[in-house]
Structures are given as C-alpha cells and as structure tokens.
Design a protein around this motif. Structure first.
Motif, PDB file in Angstrom:
ATOM      1  N   GLU A   1      63.949  27.383  18.454  1.00  0.00           N
ATOM      2  CA  GLU A   1      64.455  27.053  17.121  1.00  0.00           C
ATOM      3  C   GLU A   1      65.939  27.371  16.997  1.00  0.00           C
ATOM      4  O   GLU A   1      66.705  26.616  16.393  1.00  0.00           O
ATOM      5  N   GLN A   2      66.363  28.492  17.574  1.00  0.00           N
ATOM      6  CA  GLN A   2      67.783  28.843  17.518  1.00  0.00           C
ATOM      7  C   GLN A   2      68.629  27.849  18.305  1.00  0.00           C
ATOM      8  O   GLN A   2      69.748  27.512  17.900  1.00  0.00           O
ATOM      9  N   ILE A   3      68.104  27.403  19.428  1.00  0.00           N
ATOM     10  CA  ILE A   3      68.819  26.409  20.237  1.00  0.00           C
ATOM     11  C   ILE A   3      68.972  25.104  19.451  1.00  0.00           C
ATOM     12  O   ILE A   3      70.048  24.495  19.419  1.00  0.00           O
ATOM     13  N   LYS A   4      67.897  24.692  18.782  1.00  0.00           N
ATOM     14  CA  LYS A   4      67.957  23.465  17.977  1.00  0.00           C
ATOM     15  C   LYS A   4      68.947  23.608  16.828  1.00  0.00           C
ATOM     16  O   LYS A   4      69.662  22.645  16.489  1.00  0.00           O
ATOM     17  N   LEU A   5      69.005  24.790  16.211  1.00  0.00           N
ATOM     18  CA  LEU A   5      69.949  25.001  15.113  1.00  0.00           C
ATOM     19  C   LEU A   5      71.397  24.895  15.579  1.00  0.00           C
ATOM     20  O   LEU A   5      72.291  24.588  14.793  1.00  0.00           O
ATOM     21  N   ALA A   6      71.625  25.160  16.863  1.00  0.00           N
ATOM     22  CA  ALA A   6      72.975  25.022  17.426  1.00  0.00           C
ATOM     23  C   ALA A   6      73.210  23.623  17.985  1.00  0.00           C
ATOM     24  O   ALA A   6      74.189  23.400  18.702  1.00  0.00           O
ATOM     25  N   GLN A   7      72.294  22.689  17.656  1.00  0.00           N
ATOM     26  CA  GLN A   7      72.351  21.289  18.089  1.00  0.00           C
ATOM     27  C   GLN A   7      72.139  21.130  19.585  1.00  0.00           C
ATOM     28  O   GLN A   7      72.460  20.100  20.172  1.00  0.00           O
ATOM     29  N   GLY A   8      71.580  22.178  20.201  1.00  0.00           N
ATOM     30  CA  GLY A   8      71.232  22.091  21.603  1.00  0.00           C
ATOM     31  C   GLY A   8      69.816  21.587  21.793  1.00  0.00           C
ATOM     32  O   GLY A   8      69.084  21.334  20.830  1.00  0.00           O
TER      33      GLY A   8
END
Length: 394
Positions: A129-136
C-alpha cells in the motif's frame, strides 16, 4: 466529492480490521481472545516512562529538528555500532514517527510513477500500500513455505526488470517470524548489487529472536551492501513502545536528507517527548528487553506445541518476532468452509478467537496468530480453535 485515485486503490489493513472487530465484541461483553494485534502486551519499561516525564518537566516539549534530536541520533549510531558493527554519521540517520513513517517517507522520496519494488510474500500488510501511495508498483514474489517463506536469489533475479528500484527484506519477518541467515543474505545481496537494486532492510524485530542464531543485517556483509542498503528500525517492538511512534532509517546521506526534507513538510518532527523516551531506551542496558524476550520464548514454545496438535493445522516453528503463521488449508477444507477468510470469521463468531487471515499478507492458505498475550489466554485460545475444528469436522 471525488477522492484522489491514489487512495481509492488502497486495501484496508486486515490486522487493524480484525482487532477492531474483536474490541467491538469485547465491548458488547463477549469473552474474546484477540491474537491479531502486532504489539507487545507489556507496558513500556518504567525507566523510559520516567525519562519522558523528566523531559516534560524540563520543558522539552517544543519543535525539534525534522530529522530528530542530535542526542537520539547519537544513541542510534551507537546502537548500530554496538549491535551490528556498522558505522554511521548523524547525517545518515533520520528519526521518524514510527518505523512505518520511515518506510512511507523512503518510498515517497525514492519512487517515481511506475517504479517497481519487489515485495516477498508473505509480507507485512503496509508494504504494497505504501508503494502504491508513492505511485510505484509492488511486485509480489511468493516465497515457498517449504523454504520457510524466504525468497531465493533465483526468484529475485527473475523478478528484476529495468524498472526495479528496490527490494524489501524483513528479517525476522512479520507475519512468519522467519529469519534469513548470513549466507542467504549474501546471495540476495549479490543479485541486488549486480542489478543496482536498493535494499530496504526492515529490522524492527531484530531483538526478538528465540534461537541460537544471531541477527544479521545485510548492511553488515560488505562495504558494497552497506552502501546499497537502507535500514529501517525503531523502539516499538524491542522496548514495547508501539504508541510512542519512534522509528528510524539509516543509509545513504542523500536519501536521508531527502527524507528529512519531506518530513519537515509532513510531520514537522517526531514527538519531542517520545524522542527523549527513545533516547533512554537506546542508552540503557537491555535487561527489560531480555525479560520480554524470555516471556515470548516461553509463549512460543507452549502455543506452537498446542497448535500443531490441531487436526489440519501445519506450521513451521519461527525464529523470531511474536507470530505464528500456520497453514490451515486442510483444516478449512475438512471443516467445510470455502476459504480461510470465512473460516476465520466463523471462529471469531463461534469461539470468540480473533486471528488474522493470511490473505492480507499475500498468503491465503495461512493465518497469523500473535502470541503477545498471556500464557493462560494462549492456552485457552488453542483449546477453542481445536474445539472449533473438531466440531466442524465431525
């Protein structure tokens, strides 16, 4: 109002959801045993509480530098030298509002849209989820249960693309409790060096190990891996300070400076009083840490022996953390449930035992049990689980 795309794809935390439901049932008067929470059940040691009170009395309640007070950074560098034989300067350390914030901020400063981060599964629920929030893009690599849920160098090599920016290594692991050996880390590290992949080494459970194995940070192995690694750690698990929200990152000073700059625009600084509490934690002897570890070791031994005696439950014994991550596929099938999630829900409804389904960790055949509660509660929970299985299998 239309919400931002970045939050609409988020998956709620399964651990927090099950804990909230267990608390709600308790509030209704039910005798619920919650094995979902990922935090020690011990209070923060009294000497740390006293340090926090002293800081308040001395007026240390104002803004601090965004990256943390120098005294705490000094204590962290001393801890890394003492425990891992690693040498860092204060420029290479950022103090954060919990280890979770360290990870979040790292991904924000590291990733551009479409950059990939390899996440071995089972994984801690917040990594993807944190990776997705960073657009990764989180690239999930499923580690085999027969290999103690540890990703292999071959799996890592096969998953790397030109967009791969980093890989996460969590040892000991949440949710499995398994730990990588030095040799395994060397092999993984070599793949990362050959492909210029940053290593995010989450070491939050490093103090909670119950075997003769020593914790090894991948940054210890060579100068090259030291340069290629960002260590994430904190006092939450080691000193029973989950609510104080103090973590840290250690690594390349350019990355750390960027993280500090970002923190200055998000949190301003970690809570001042909590920083002085963490300072006391890192500068004291580890007597209280060892006491907690002995209690967890006893609980692990007791719960593990009871758990593997339940029909259809299979589990490898972990090295650290405070979780068991058994495979319950056979129990679910013989009990007549469609999947693990429905089995877990029925267990909570019927026997009032709260476990976390493995689907939230990328491993849908498993469940996570936290043994961060009393022996009496663990023994009763195991009895209820066994009764539940036997009732549905009959």
């Amino acid at each position: 109002m239309q919400l931002a795309d970045r939050v609409q794809s988020l998956t709620p935390s399964s651990t927090l959801a099950i804990t909230a439901k267990a608390k709600a049932l308790k509030a209704e008067g039910h005798d619920v045993i919650g094995l979902g929470a990922g935090e020690p059940d011990f209070n923060t040691p009294s000497f740390i509480l006293e340090a926090a009170k002293r800081a308040m009395d001395e007026g240390k309640t104002k803004y601090t530098p965004a990256g943390g007070i120098p005294e705490l950074k000094n204590a962290i560098t001393a801890k890394l030298k003492r425990d891992q034989e690693l040498t860092y300067t204060n420029e290479q350390i950022i103090v954060t509002t919990g280890a979770k914030h360290a990870l979040f901020t790292l991904f924000q400063v590291l990733l551009n849209e479409g950059d990939e981060v390899i996440v071995p599964a089972p994984y801690w629920v917040s990594y993807p989820e944190q990776i997705k929030l960073a657009q990764g893009k989180p690239v999930i690599v499923t580690a085999d249960e027969s290999n103690d849920f540890k990703v292999t160098p071959e799996q890592l090599e096969e998953s790397i693309t030109p967009k791969t920016k980093a890989v996460i290594i969590n040892s000991p692991s949440n949710p499995t409790g398994m730990m990588y050996s030095k040799e395994e880390l060397e092999a993984i590290g070599q793949v990362c060096l050959e492909n210029d992949v940053l290593i995010v080494s989450d070491e939050i459970y490093e103090k909670l190990i119950y075997t003769d194995e020593n914790h090894v940070s991948i940054a210890q192995i060579s100068e090259e891996l030291y340069d290629q690694t960002v260590i994430i750690n904190g006092v939450s698990k080691s000193h029973s300070m989950t609510g104080w929200r103090i973590g840290f990152a250690a690594g390349n000073k350019t990355i750390i400076k960027a993280m500090s700059n970002m923190a200055s625009h998000s949190t301003s600084n970690p809570t001042s009083v909590a920083q002085y509490a963490a300072l006391a934690a890192y500068t004291a002897t580890e007597e209280k840490v060892d006491e907690m570890k002995r209690a967890f070791k006893e609980r692990l031994d007791v719960l593990y022996s009871l758990l593997v005696d339940i029909p259809g439950v299979e589990c490898a014994k972990p090295s650290g953390a405070f979780y068991l991550f058994p495979n319950v596929k056979k129990a679910v099938e013989t009990c007549g449930f469609e999947d693990v999630d429905s089995w877990v829900k029925a267990l909570l409804d019927e026997e009032k035992v709260a476990l976390v389904p493995g689907s939230g960790f990328g491993s849908p055949e498993n469940v996570r049990l936290s043994y961060a509660t009393s022996l009496d509660q663990l023994e009763e929970a195991a009895k209820r689980i066994k009764d539940f299985v036997q009732k549905h299998q009959s």
